[in-house]
Motif scaffolding. Structure first.
Motif, PDB file in Angstrom:
ATOM      1  N   GLY A 186       0.770  -1.239   0.000  1.00 16.08           N
ATOM      2  CA  GLY A 186       0.000   0.000   0.000  1.00 16.08           C
ATOM      3  C   GLY A 186       0.794   1.278   0.000  1.00 16.08           C
ATOM      4  N   GLY A 187       2.080   1.209  -0.351  1.00 13.17           N
ATOM      5  CA  GLY A 187       2.843   2.437  -0.484  1.00 13.17           C
ATOM      6  C   GLY A 187       2.621   3.065  -1.847  1.00 13.17           C
ATOM      7  N   GLY A 188       2.982   4.325  -1.974  1.00 15.02           N
ATOM      8  CA  GLY A 188       2.858   4.983  -3.265  1.00 15.02           C
ATOM      9  C   GLY A 188       2.926   6.484  -3.123  1.00 15.02           C
ATOM     10  N   GLN A 189       2.988   7.161  -4.256  1.00 16.10           N
ATOM     11  CA  GLN A 189       3.075   8.614  -4.249  1.00 16.10           C
ATOM     12  C   GLN A 189       1.880   9.198  -4.999  1.00 16.10           C
ATOM     13  OE1 GLN A 189       7.100  10.315  -4.127  1.00 16.10           O
ATOM     14  NE2 GLN A 189       7.876   8.258  -4.490  1.00 16.10           N
ATOM     15  N   GLY A 190       2.076  10.105  -5.939  1.00 15.52           N
ATOM     16  CA  GLY A 190       0.961  10.662  -6.677  1.00 15.52           C
ATOM     17  C   GLY A 190       0.068  11.553  -5.827  1.00 15.52           C
ATOM     18  N   ARG A 191      -1.233  11.560  -6.150  1.00 16.47           N
ATOM     19  CA  ARG A 191      -2.176  12.462  -5.485  1.00 16.47           C
ATOM     20  C   ARG A 191      -2.396  12.130  -4.018  1.00 16.47           C
ATOM     21  NH1 ARG A 191      -5.473  15.278  -9.245  1.00 16.47           N
ATOM     22  NH2 ARG A 191      -4.831  14.781 -11.369  1.00 16.47           N
ATOM     23  N   THR A 192      -2.288  10.855  -3.688  1.00 19.13           N
ATOM     24  CA  THR A 192      -2.514  10.423  -2.302  1.00 19.13           C
ATOM     25  C   THR A 192      -1.307   9.615  -1.829  1.00 19.13           C
ATOM     26  OG1 THR A 192      -3.748   8.533  -3.190  1.00 19.13           O
ATOM     27  CG2 THR A 192      -5.027  10.419  -2.412  1.00 19.13           C
ATOM     28  N   THR A 232       2.385  19.673 -15.529  1.00 22.28           N
ATOM     29  CA  THR A 232       1.743  20.975 -15.383  1.00 22.28           C
ATOM     30  C   THR A 232       2.759  22.088 -15.190  1.00 22.28           C
ATOM     31  OG1 THR A 232       1.443  20.408 -13.046  1.00 22.28           O
ATOM     32  CG2 THR A 232      -0.437  20.099 -14.511  1.00 22.28           C
ATOM     33  N   ALA A 233       4.033  21.744 -15.058  1.00 22.66           N
ATOM     34  CA  ALA A 233       5.092  22.747 -14.890  1.00 22.66           C
ATOM     35  C   ALA A 233       6.422  22.122 -15.296  1.00 22.66           C
ATOM     36  CB  ALA A 233       5.145  23.239 -13.448  1.00 22.66           C
ATOM     37  N   ARG A 234       7.406  22.963 -15.475  1.00 21.09           N
ATOM     38  CA  ARG A 234       8.738  22.486 -15.856  1.00 21.09           C
ATOM     39  C   ARG A 234       9.536  22.100 -14.610  1.00 21.09           C
ATOM     40  NH1 ARG A 234      11.543  26.698 -19.656  1.00 21.09           N
ATOM     41  NH2 ARG A 234      12.702  24.880 -20.362  1.00 21.09           N
ATOM     42  N   ILE A 258      16.714  16.626  -2.200  1.00 22.47           N
ATOM     43  CA  ILE A 258      15.816  17.504  -2.929  1.00 22.47           C
ATOM     44  C   ILE A 258      15.317  16.770  -4.171  1.00 22.47           C
ATOM     45  CG2 ILE A 258      15.581  19.691  -4.174  1.00 22.47           C
ATOM     46  CD1 ILE A 258      17.765  20.837  -2.385  1.00 22.47           C
ATOM     47  N   ASN A 259      14.005  16.640  -4.290  1.00 22.49           N
ATOM     48  CA  ASN A 259      13.374  15.981  -5.432  1.00 22.49           C
ATOM     49  C   ASN A 259      12.343  16.908  -6.050  1.00 22.49           C
ATOM     50  OD1 ASN A 259      14.852  13.826  -4.424  1.00 22.49           O
ATOM     51  ND2 ASN A 259      13.086  12.573  -3.901  1.00 22.49           N
ATOM     52  N   ILE A 260      12.223  16.851  -7.381  1.00 26.16           N
ATOM     53  CA  ILE A 260      11.336  17.770  -8.097  1.00 26.16           C
ATOM     54  C   ILE A 260      10.424  16.990  -9.041  1.00 26.16           C
ATOM     55  CG2 ILE A 260      11.225  19.814  -9.587  1.00 26.16           C
ATOM     56  CD1 ILE A 260      14.162  20.366  -8.810  1.00 26.16           C
ATOM     57  N   SER A 261       9.123  17.255  -8.956  1.00 26.65           N
ATOM     58  CA  SER A 261       8.137  16.672  -9.873  1.00 26.65           C
ATOM     59  C   SER A 261       7.448  17.789 -10.647  1.00 26.65           C
ATOM     60  CB  SER A 261       7.069  15.874  -9.112  1.00 26.65           C
ATOM     61  OG  SER A 261       7.628  14.775  -8.429  1.00 26.65           O
ATOM     62  N   GLY A 262       7.134  17.498 -11.911  1.00 27.54           N
ATOM     63  CA  GLY A 262       6.457  18.477 -12.742  1.00 27.54           C
ATOM     64  C   GLY A 262       4.950  18.346 -12.755  1.00 27.54           C
ATOM     65  N   CYS A 263       4.414  17.416 -11.951  1.00 26.79           N
ATOM     66  CA  CYS A 263       2.965  17.302 -11.809  1.00 26.79           C
ATOM     67  C   CYS A 263       2.652  16.426 -10.609  1.00 26.79           C
ATOM     68  CB  CYS A 263       2.300  16.757 -13.077  1.00 26.79           C
ATOM     69  SG  CYS A 263       2.441  14.973 -13.295  1.00 26.79           S
ATOM     70  N   ILE A 264       1.397  16.314 -10.292  1.00 26.30           N
ATOM     71  CA  ILE A 264       0.944  15.607  -9.105  1.00 26.30           C
ATOM     72  C   ILE A 264       1.219  14.108  -9.168  1.00 26.30           C
ATOM     73  CG2 ILE A 264      -1.404  15.119  -9.907  1.00 26.30           C
ATOM     74  CD1 ILE A 264      -0.346  16.370  -6.387  1.00 26.30           C
ATOM     75  N   GLY A 291      10.770  18.686  -0.950  1.00 30.76           N
ATOM     76  CA  GLY A 291      10.087  18.297  -2.180  1.00 30.76           C
ATOM     77  C   GLY A 291       9.569  19.522  -2.901  1.00 30.76           C
ATOM     78  N   ILE A 292       9.657  19.497  -4.219  1.00 28.43           N
ATOM     79  CA  ILE A 292       9.195  20.621  -5.039  1.00 28.43           C
ATOM     80  C   ILE A 292       8.231  20.067  -6.080  1.00 28.43           C
ATOM     81  CG2 ILE A 292       9.889  22.486  -6.579  1.00 28.43           C
ATOM     82  CD1 ILE A 292      12.679  22.336  -5.226  1.00 28.43           C
ATOM     83  N   LEU A 293       7.000  20.556  -6.057  1.00 26.34           N
ATOM     84  CA  LEU A 293       5.959  20.094  -6.975  1.00 26.34           C
ATOM     85  C   LEU A 293       5.510  21.249  -7.853  1.00 26.34           C
ATOM     86  CD1 LEU A 293       3.712  18.238  -8.070  1.00 26.34           C
ATOM     87  CD2 LEU A 293       2.350  18.860  -6.054  1.00 26.34           C
TER      88      LEU A 293
END
Length: 556
Positions: free
Chosen positions: A205-211, A420-422, A453-459, A471-473
């Motif tokens: 049940g681990g994971g990232q994303g929206r939840t 949704t972003a660079r 430091i980790n960066i995602s360009g969307c949810i 974290g940078i979203l």
């Protein structure tokens, strides 16, 4: 390392031939894009913003030198001269032309590689610790388990169309270097008294994303004989009850949360114990066959000198070289996070250089890390200086593995149709800033370490921002890019989801924000305390006040 047998090779070649026909029909207009989409996804082919993207599977992150040269050939002849290593220990080509994909898959098949199950709602590439088999804190080499799972999950007819994609990670060491608790299923392999086959702690049940969720312990000390039946039933219950009406609620983490762990566990045991499991009887013998490929007894100990250096070489030894379980050897990490670089991007020439180094100095083997770097796992200590000099000549000797400038970043809006972003420009700007800070710290005789430091360009969180200390979203707010900051996440054995700090910032403001966060940590740090420990001790409010109470000064 494990090599495909005749069955594997025939299977991969047949799938490549099948897809060649499907591509020909798409190019001839006999298949619409809607009809073609499920076929291409089964073969790792995405349609991105500017071109098709082909994702190559690198099972549990292990590559031979010849396979790395194959990737270099594809980069130079079918892409724009480079590829992108991902957090799933795979490699992506972002400028693929559809007409070339069948030839690329044939070339991969000839090298014992493929792009199968790197996309779609199936069991994806099984990942592990990039230092598997060589790390000093390891009690069980997880690679044999990973390969067994690869064989079990490949083209599994019941799990080809799951409610959503499914990710498994396996570790066998005290330190979690594979973000195991952020996977749908995580396994910790442990030694068993009187047996060469391990037992397992199973997490779910681990994971990232929206939840984002940290996995929960499903069962401890699962004996080897019960591992595959348990996993099979875990997937069967998920396949039966997982949400298919809403893709944002379709992951197993949502099912476990809605059912509750106890009810999910009951359903799994009822399924497992109520059916014929004789098909799994071959697993033990197959595991033993696989494990022989990873037997470190074939690696003879060497003279074990104390390796010392000065200047840049000493910095590299201290940051990029890891102790090895076989005397006389070291594991060398190669950073793809040079100052101002795009995290994870490797040119064809980079790949060839690493392949040559692996042939000369690392038993012709390489590993891809989930932090988008490369490991040379079998370097004799007496060869470390020669390896370093070769890396310096190739521009690959950046000594920042594990430092803040060792940033994880997804391709973001520069490539991805979902973004949704660079991500890339933010990563580059931070890389330049952090590299300068680290160099200054070293020159002052100070510890250059800092927060991850980790960066995602969307949810969707392909950059693992939830699991970073910082974290940078990147989000789209009123048609403008806005970057949300999270603090306190971590991906190790003490996994935690980062907390949102407050309102977002422009891309130009992010370096100043990170500057304030790190300065606050340094001001409140007790002794050699890590960022995570300081954050846990003093809490979010101290950092929030430091970031928001005074106006940010952004360079013009």
């Amino acid at each position: 390392m494990y090599q495909y047998d005749g069955y594997d090779q025939a299977f991969v070649a047949a799938r490549a031939a099948e897809f060649r026909d499907q591509v020909a029909r798409r190019l001839a207009g006999q298949l619409s894009e809607d009809e073609f989409k499920p076929l291409r996804l089964k073969n790792g082919l995405y349609l991105q913003l500017h071109a098709y993207m082909l994702r190559i599977a690198i099972p549990y992150g292990v590559l031979s030198a010849n396979q790395m040269r194959t990737l270099a050939h594809l980069a130079d002849n079918y892409d724009r001269g480079y590829g992108h290593f991902t957090t799933r220990q795979n490699l992506q080509f972002n400028w693929t032309q559809l007409k070339d994909v069948p030839d690329m898959l044939d070339i991969l098949a000839d090298a014992g590689m493929h792009a199968l199950q790197t996309s779609g709602n199936c069991i994806r590439n099984v990942t592990t610790d990039a230092y598997a088999g060589v790390a000093g804190d390891e009690t069980v080499d997880p690679r044999a388990t990973c390969e067994l799972l690869r064989q079990w999950s490949s083209a599994h007819p019941e799990f080809a169309f799951l409610p959503r994609k499914f990710k498994i990670a396996v570790i066998g060491a005290a330190e979690d270097r594979a973000a195991m608790k952020f996977h749908d299923i995580g396994l910790v392999a442990k030694p068993t008294s009187g047996s060469e086959r391990p037992t397992y702690d199973v997490w779910v049940g681990g994971g990232q994303g929206r939840t984002p969720r940290v996995a929960q312990l499903f069962e401890e000390n699962v004996p080897f004989e019960r591992l595959l039946p348990t996993l099979d039933s875990m997937l069967r219950v998920y396949n039966l009850y997982g949400r298919r009406d809403n893709k944002y609620k379709a992951r197993i983490k949502i099912l476990v949360a809605e059912l509750g762990l106890e009810e999910y566990r009951r359903e799994v045991y009822e399924d497992r114990d109520g059916r014929d499991l004789s098909a799994f009887d071959v697993a033990g013998e197959e595991y033993d066959r696989i494990a022989a490929h990873f037997d470190l007894g074939q690696v003879a100990p060497l003279a074990d000198p104390v390796v010392e250096g000065s200047g840049a070489y000493a910095e590299w030894l201290g940051q990029n070289v890891m102790a090895h379980k076989v005397p006389g050897y070291a594991a060398v990490s190669v950073s793809f996070k040079a100052e101002g670089a795009i995290p994870g991007d490797a040119t064809g020439e980079d790949m060839r250089v690493l392949a040559d180094i692996a042939d000369r100095f690392s038993h012709s083997e390489l590993r891809i890390t989930h932090r988008q770097n490369v490991v040379l796992p079998f370097v004799a200590k007496t060869d470390l200086r020669a390896v370093y000099d070769t890396l310096v000549e190739a521009g690959l000797a950046t000594a920042n593995v594990g430092l803040s400038s060792d940033i994880i970043a997804c391709p973001g809006l520069d490539y991805c149709a979902l973004a949704t972003a660079r991500s890339i420009p933010v990563a580059q700007a931070l890389s330049e800033q952090l590299s300068a800070w680290e160099a200054e710290a070293r020159s002052n005789g100070e510890d250059p370490s800092g927060p991850t430091i980790n960066i995602s360009g969307c949810i969707n969180a392909c950059g693992h921002h939830h699991a970073a200390n910082i974290g940078i979203l990147g989000l789209n707010k009123a048609e403008k890019e806005s970057y949300q900051i999270t603090l306190g996440g971590r991906a190790d054995e003490h996994a935690a989801v980062g907390e949102i700090l407050g309102p977002g910032f422009s891309a130009e403001e992010v370096p100043a924000v990170v500057d304030r966060i790190i300065a606050t940590w340094r001001a409140h740090r007790a002794g050699g305390e890590s960022f995570s420990d300081t954050y846990t001790r003093i809490g979010k409010a101290v950092f929030k006040a430091a970031v928001y109470e005074e106006p940010l000064h952004v360079a013009a």
